[in-house]
Design a protein around this motif. Sequence first.
Motif, PDB file in Angstrom:
ATOM      1  N   MET A 287       4.403  -0.321   7.329  1.00  0.00           N
ATOM      2  CA  MET A 287       5.624  -0.115   6.566  1.00  0.00           C
ATOM      3  C   MET A 287       6.187   1.290   6.815  1.00  0.00           C
ATOM      4  O   MET A 287       7.385   1.466   7.024  1.00  0.00           O
ATOM      5  N   LEU A 288       5.303   2.280   6.793  1.00  0.00           N
ATOM      6  CA  LEU A 288       5.749   3.648   7.047  1.00  0.00           C
ATOM      7  C   LEU A 288       6.266   3.792   8.471  1.00  0.00           C
ATOM      8  O   LEU A 288       7.319   4.396   8.704  1.00  0.00           O
ATOM      9  N   ASN A 289       5.557   3.202   9.427  1.00  0.00           N
ATOM     10  CA  ASN A 289       6.023   3.262  10.812  1.00  0.00           C
ATOM     11  C   ASN A 289       7.397   2.620  10.960  1.00  0.00           C
ATOM     12  O   ASN A 289       8.267   3.124  11.676  1.00  0.00           O
ATOM     13  N   SER A 290       7.606   1.508  10.270  1.00  0.00           N
ATOM     14  CA  SER A 290       8.903   0.845  10.314  1.00  0.00           C
ATOM     15  C   SER A 290       9.994   1.733   9.731  1.00  0.00           C
ATOM     16  O   SER A 290      11.104   1.802  10.259  1.00  0.00           O
ATOM     17  N   ALA A 291       9.670   2.424   8.638  1.00  0.00           N
ATOM     18  CA  ALA A 291      10.666   3.263   7.963  1.00  0.00           C
ATOM     19  C   ALA A 291      11.040   4.483   8.800  1.00  0.00           C
ATOM     20  O   ALA A 291      12.096   5.076   8.596  1.00  0.00           O
ATOM     21  N   ARG A 292      10.178   4.857   9.745  1.00  0.00           N
ATOM     22  CA  ARG A 292      10.503   5.998  10.620  1.00  0.00           C
ATOM     23  C   ARG A 292      10.713   5.511  12.048  1.00  0.00           C
ATOM     24  O   ARG A 292      10.372   6.192  13.006  1.00  0.00           O
ATOM     25  N   ASP A 293      11.275   4.319  12.160  1.00  0.00           N
ATOM     26  CA  ASP A 293      11.701   3.745  13.443  1.00  0.00           C
ATOM     27  C   ASP A 293      10.563   3.627  14.437  1.00  0.00           C
ATOM     28  O   ASP A 293      10.721   3.884  15.637  1.00  0.00           O
TER      29      ASP A 293
ATOM     30  N   ALA B   9      13.202  -1.639   3.989  1.00  0.00           N
ATOM     31  CA  ALA B   9      12.110  -0.687   4.212  1.00  0.00           C
ATOM     32  C   ALA B   9      12.101   0.377   3.119  1.00  0.00           C
ATOM     33  O   ALA B   9      11.027   0.747   2.615  1.00  0.00           O
ATOM     34  N   ALA B  10      13.260   0.856   2.731  1.00  0.00           N
ATOM     35  CA  ALA B  10      13.333   1.855   1.655  1.00  0.00           C
ATOM     36  C   ALA B  10      12.875   1.249   0.340  1.00  0.00           C
ATOM     37  O   ALA B  10      12.182   1.906  -0.455  1.00  0.00           O
TER      38      ALA B  10
END
Length: 201
Positions: free
Chosen positions: A1-7, A56-57
């Motif tokens: 999830m974090l990786n997704s939120a930072r592209d 994502a947010a």
Amino acid sequence: MLNSARDGACHPSPLPYARNLLARWAEPQRRYHTIDHLIHVLDRVDELAHHADDPAAVRLAAWFHDAVYLPNRSTNEERSARLAERALSEAGVSEAKTAEVARLVRLTISHDAGEGDHNGATLCDADLAILAAGPREYAAYAAAIREEYAFVPDDTFRAGRADVLRQLLALERLFKTPTGYGRWEHLARRNLATELDLLSA
């Protein structure tokens, strides 16, 4: 999830942040605001994600929304939002997305997403979905809330909880997304009214 939120960026590793958050959600003073609640909210966010402008947010906000939780404090949401700001900035999430996550966490103070606030409506509906649980699950939720406030005398708790229930019932809509409103509004209002009757008995 974090990786997704930072592209898709992989550094720093998400694992220390996950461990820190899970440890917070497992603190001994929690009875309702536990990892089970976190999982429930994340599952509901998945159901409602098509309503959000930035899923994502919203998912990150779900992880942080009760990360700081002390039942005898009124600053939990603000402290959780500040934790999100520090952690996500350090973890490489953009300034704009970090600000949106923190805004969403603060929104759980009132659960009053404004018109057109699709992210806010998604998170708030997911957080309130427990209100539409079946009778046994709702009774367990109400009992867990009482356990978290075990330090409050019975009469004081009943009065305060009744005020909260009346405020919720007075809202024009508990759920702001079309899906949440259609699935949960009627059941939630019935549960709230039943609990209020029991508190007043």
